[in-house]
Scaffold this motif. Structure first.
Motif, short mmCIF file in Angstrom:
data_model
loop_
_atom_site.label_atom_id
_atom_site.label_comp_id
_atom_site.label_asym_id
_atom_site.label_seq_id
_atom_site.Cartn_x
_atom_site.Cartn_y
_atom_site.Cartn_z
N ILE A 169 0.84 -1.21 0.00
CA ILE A 169 0.00 0.00 0.00
C ILE A 169 0.88 1.26 0.00
O ILE A 169 0.60 2.23 -0.72
CB ILE A 169 -0.94 -0.03 1.22
CG1 ILE A 169 -1.96 -1.16 1.07
CG2 ILE A 169 -1.66 1.30 1.37
CD1 ILE A 169 -2.83 -1.37 2.29
N THR A 170 1.93 1.23 0.78
CA THR A 170 2.83 2.40 0.84
C THR A 170 3.49 2.65 -0.50
O THR A 170 3.60 3.80 -0.97
CB THR A 170 3.89 2.18 1.93
OG1 THR A 170 3.25 1.92 3.18
CG2 THR A 170 4.77 3.40 2.06
N ALA A 171 3.96 1.60 -1.18
CA ALA A 171 4.61 1.76 -2.49
C ALA A 171 3.63 2.29 -3.52
O ALA A 171 3.97 3.18 -4.32
CB ALA A 171 5.20 0.43 -2.93
N LEU A 172 2.40 1.73 -3.55
CA LEU A 172 1.40 2.22 -4.50
C LEU A 172 1.04 3.68 -4.22
O LEU A 172 0.86 4.49 -5.15
CB LEU A 172 0.15 1.33 -4.44
CG LEU A 172 0.31 -0.08 -5.00
CD1 LEU A 172 -0.96 -0.90 -4.75
CD2 LEU A 172 0.63 -0.03 -6.49
N TYR A 173 0.92 4.02 -2.96
CA TYR A 173 0.58 5.42 -2.60
C TYR A 173 1.69 6.37 -3.05
O TYR A 173 1.42 7.46 -3.61
CB TYR A 173 0.37 5.51 -1.09
CG TYR A 173 0.16 6.93 -0.60
CD1 TYR A 173 -1.05 7.58 -0.79
CD2 TYR A 173 1.19 7.63 0.03
CE1 TYR A 173 -1.24 8.87 -0.34
CE2 TYR A 173 1.01 8.92 0.47
CZ TYR A 173 -0.21 9.54 0.28
OH TYR A 173 -0.40 10.82 0.71
N VAL A 175 -6.02 5.92 2.83
CA VAL A 175 -4.76 5.20 2.91
C VAL A 175 -4.20 5.23 4.32
O VAL A 175 -3.77 4.19 4.87
CB VAL A 175 -3.74 5.78 1.90
CG1 VAL A 175 -2.35 5.23 2.16
CG2 VAL A 175 -4.17 5.45 0.48
N PHE A 176 -4.20 6.39 4.96
CA PHE A 176 -3.64 6.49 6.30
C PHE A 176 -4.48 5.71 7.30
O PHE A 176 -3.94 5.08 8.23
CB PHE A 176 -3.52 7.96 6.72
CG PHE A 176 -2.59 8.76 5.86
CD1 PHE A 176 -1.52 8.17 5.22
CD2 PHE A 176 -2.78 10.14 5.66
CE1 PHE A 176 -0.65 8.91 4.42
CE2 PHE A 176 -1.93 10.87 4.88
CZ PHE A 176 -0.86 10.26 4.25
N ALA A 177 -5.81 5.71 7.13
CA ALA A 177 -6.67 4.93 8.03
C ALA A 177 -6.46 3.43 7.82
O ALA A 177 -6.44 2.64 8.78
CB ALA A 177 -8.13 5.31 7.81
N LEU A 178 -6.25 3.02 6.55
CA LEU A 178 -6.03 1.62 6.27
C LEU A 178 -4.69 1.15 6.84
O LEU A 178 -4.58 0.04 7.38
CB LEU A 178 -6.08 1.39 4.76
CG LEU A 178 -5.88 -0.06 4.27
CD1 LEU A 178 -6.97 -0.97 4.87
CD2 LEU A 178 -5.91 -0.11 2.75
N LEU A 179 -3.66 1.99 6.70
CA LEU A 179 -2.36 1.63 7.27
C LEU A 179 -2.46 1.47 8.79
O LEU A 179 -1.83 0.57 9.37
CB LEU A 179 -1.31 2.69 6.92
CG LEU A 179 -0.88 2.78 5.45
CD1 LEU A 179 0.06 3.95 5.23
CD2 LEU A 179 -0.22 1.48 5.02
N GLN A 180 -3.25 2.34 9.43
CA GLN A 180 -3.43 2.21 10.88
C GLN A 180 -4.18 0.93 11.23
O GLN A 180 -3.86 0.26 12.21
CB GLN A 180 -4.17 3.45 11.42
CG GLN A 180 -4.42 3.44 12.90
CD GLN A 180 -3.14 3.48 13.72
OE1 GLN A 180 -2.11 3.96 13.25
NE2 GLN A 180 -3.20 2.94 14.94
N ALA A 181 -5.16 0.57 10.39
CA ALA A 181 -5.96 -0.64 10.68
C ALA A 181 -5.15 -1.90 10.46
O ALA A 181 -5.43 -2.94 11.11
CB ALA A 181 -7.20 -0.65 9.81
N LEU A 182 -4.17 -1.86 9.56
CA LEU A 182 -3.37 -3.06 9.29
C LEU A 182 -2.30 -3.32 10.34
O LEU A 182 -1.61 -4.35 10.26
CB LEU A 182 -2.71 -2.94 7.91
CG LEU A 182 -3.66 -2.99 6.70
CD1 LEU A 182 -2.90 -2.75 5.42
CD2 LEU A 182 -4.40 -4.32 6.65
N GLN A 183 -2.12 -2.42 11.29
CA GLN A 183 -1.10 -2.63 12.30
C GLN A 183 -1.54 -3.73 13.27
O GLN A 183 -2.65 -3.69 13.82
CB GLN A 183 -0.83 -1.33 13.08
CG GLN A 183 -0.23 -0.23 12.22
CD GLN A 183 1.06 -0.65 11.57
OE1 GLN A 183 2.02 -1.02 12.24
NE2 GLN A 183 1.07 -0.62 10.25
N THR A 184 -0.64 -4.69 13.47
CA THR A 184 -0.94 -5.77 14.40
C THR A 184 -0.44 -5.44 15.80
O THR A 184 -0.86 -6.04 16.78
CB THR A 184 -0.28 -7.07 13.92
OG1 THR A 184 1.13 -6.85 13.77
CG2 THR A 184 -0.87 -7.50 12.60
N GLY A 185 0.42 -4.47 15.86
CA GLY A 185 0.92 -4.05 17.16
C GLY A 185 0.77 -2.55 17.31
O GLY A 185 0.04 -1.89 16.58
#
Length: 565
Positions: free
Chosen positions: A66-70, A104-114
């Motif tokens: 996601i970061t690379a595509l963004y 994108v920023f909300a999705l990156l936050q949701a994908l965090q496992t820790g």
């Protein structure tokens, strides 16, 4: 579309030049900065993940993708055409820029496992941009979307029985509240920025328009205008100033130092004295002209310094040609004299005629010598007053005559002058002046009666001041250096005072109390009507003769085919 906020109306008449909010340069610069910050954030996130991987931490593949595509998308989006600002609704532009960043920023936050990485602070970037580049509605809508996404992610974490579910929910609520406050403050600052930019743009447009108007007025001024700094450099000069100074002040050569031209150094000295005295000055300065006689200029200076400024401002110099100024004064005098002439004709001439007639009748009955002398004095002064009245009326008639008098006639100068001088000698009872007439001169364009009147006036003046010698008065004709036929009436009288010489041809000016001061003025007016000139010089008629007073008449040659008088 209508603006969210109306700008205050201007107190000038430049409303047509008001800058619209949609064309705000400040908003465009902020938007470009936002579009540049997006790929920078994407590249920074990729770099951080690369550093984490280098330090031995595991890499989350979806987050990396996601970061690379963004980063790639925002870098490409930076190159497209800037959006039309401000954003009025949640349209495609909002979705591809601000909405994409929020998602994108909300999705990156949701994908965090820790909890090692927190992406929620990045939501401030799209919220700020929505509040600045969009209206209040767009800013609040974007903030609401970001807050809802954070609350949804925190609620999902709590439902999944996370160890810190209530804490994350409270953190999302506090972050959302902070984003709302940030959005409102950013929107108010954006409105203030837009108002100030619009006000500055209106002021700049007004100043530019006023400067253009001032430039047009200065260009059209008949008097010269120079703008000079303290170092003596000319920054602005209108065409009249360039003509008065003999050229050399074209726009391409400015700024130009007055000291660089020897003829302009008096102007530089006057400007320097103005700066030193901090006062407005004035002076009459002779300015040398290329291939011409020096021109006398009346110069006035004005300072344009601002109180408290570090520099000393500029010196504005106003230049006037003294000859034109004196001509304007003569015109005003003639206008006043023209209005007076009709009153003179009715109020003085008719009673004067009655006095003269009564005196003539009384003379027949007077036998006592004393009474006859008194009556002769009355007749003499009546005749003098009559001549003054006639001269005043003659001036009015000369001014009213057309400018084409005698233009179709050819007058032989030598023969005409000889006849007129002989008539004057017999009528005045004086010896004939010494003559030197060139018969080969071409015929001149002049009226014979007008030439007789001028010549008699000049000879009367010469006889009044000349000595008793046989050749104390001389009349010459010759060809001047430019080929024009010229007549000179010379006398051996004392030189004229400078003040008298300067006003010699002005109306009502005379060095004698018994003179009307109109004789030489009428001579000049008659000469100008026929394209001739008259001037005074102090010169020698021959090498062995002392200098005397001379009046020189330069005639226009008669046109080909002109009829002789």
């Amino acid at each position: 579309m209508t603006p969210d906020t109306d700008f205050p109306s201007s107190n000038t008449d430049w409303s047509a030049l008001e800058t619209r909010t949609e064309r705000s340069q400040a908003l465009q610069r902020i938007w470009r900065g936002f579009m540049t910050a997006r790929p920078a954030v994407g590249l920074l996130l990729l770099a951080l993940q690369g550093i984490a991987f280098a330090l031995g931490q595991s890499t989350h593949a979806p987050t990396l993708a996601i970061t690379a595509l963004y980063a790639a998308f925002t870098l490409a989006d930076r190159l497209r055409t800037p959006a039309r600002l401000p954003l009025r609704r949640l349209g495609m532009t909002w979705l591809l820029c601000i909405g994409l960043d929020v998602g994108v920023f909300a999705l990156l936050q949701a994908l965090q496992t820790g909890t090692t990485v927190n992406y929620t602070p990045l939501l401030a970037l799209p919220v700020l941009m929505a509040a600045v580049a969009g209206g209040l509605v767009v800013g609040l809508a974007t903030t609401s979307a970001a807050t809802l996404l954070m609350l949804a992610e925190a609620l999902r974490f709590q439902l999944a029985a996370g160890p810190d579910g209530p804490g994350r929910l409270l953190q999302a609520a506090l972050t959302g509240t902070g984003l709302f406050v940030l959005s409102l403050l950013a929107h108010q600052l954006a409105l203030r920025l837009a108002r100030e930019e619009a006000r500055a743009s209106r002021s700049q447009d007004s100043a530019q328009l006023q400067a253009q108007i001032n430039a047009l007025v200065i260009e059209a001024l008949a008097e010269g205008v120079l703008v000079v700094d303290e170092a003596g450099r000319v920054h602005t000069a209108n065409p009249a100033a360039d003509a008065l100074l003999g050229g050399g002040l074209d726009r391409g050569s400015l700024p130009r130092s007055l000291m660089a031209h020897p003829a302009w150094q008096p102007l530089a000295g006057l400007a320097q004295r103005t700066f030193e005295d901090r006062a407005d000055l004035g002076a009459d300065l002779p300015i040398a002209q290329p291939q011409a006689t020096p021109r006398e200029l009346r110069v006035r200076t004005r300072l344009t310094a601002v109180d408290g400024a570090r520099d000393r401002g500029f010196c504005v110099m106003f230049l006037q040609d003294l000859r034109q100024l004196e001509a304007r004064i003569r015109t005003e005098k003639m206008a006043a004299m023209g209005r007076m002439s009709a009153a003179v004709a009715h109020e003085i001439r008719n009673p004067l005629a009655a006095i003269t007639q009564a005196s003539a009748l009384l003379e027949e009955d007077l036998t006592e010598p004393a009474q006859q002398r008194l009556n002769a004095m009355v007749q003499q002064n009546a005749r003098r007053l009559g001549r003054i009245v006639d001269e005043v009326l003659d001036v009015a008639r000369v001014r009213q005559q057309g400018s084409d008098l005698g233009q179709g006639t050819a007058l032989p100068l030598a023969a005409s002058v000889y006849t007129m001088v002989d008539e004057w000698s017999r009528q005045s009872g004086r010896a004939q002046p010494a003559l030197r007439l060139v018969e080969s001169l071409p015929a001149v364009r002049f009226n014979e009666e007008h030439l007789r009147r001028i010549l008699v006036n000049l000879l009367d003046n010469a006889a009044r001041y000349a000595g008793p010698g046989e050749e104390s008065i001389r009349v010459h004709t010759f060809a001047a250096g430019d080929g024009r036929p010229t007549l000179a009436v010379w006398s051996d009288g004392a030189p004229l005072e400078q003040g008298v010489e300067r006003h010699l041809f002005e109306p009502f000016f005379s060095s004698e109390s018994r003179s009307s001061g109109l004789g030489l003025f009428i001579c000049r007016e008659l000469c100008e009507r026929h394209g001739a000139t008259i001037r005074y010089e102090r010169l020698r008629p021959a090498p062995d003769v002392p200098a005397g007073n001379a009046f020189l008449l330069s005639f226009a040659p008669a046109q080909a085919g002109a009829l002789p008088q």
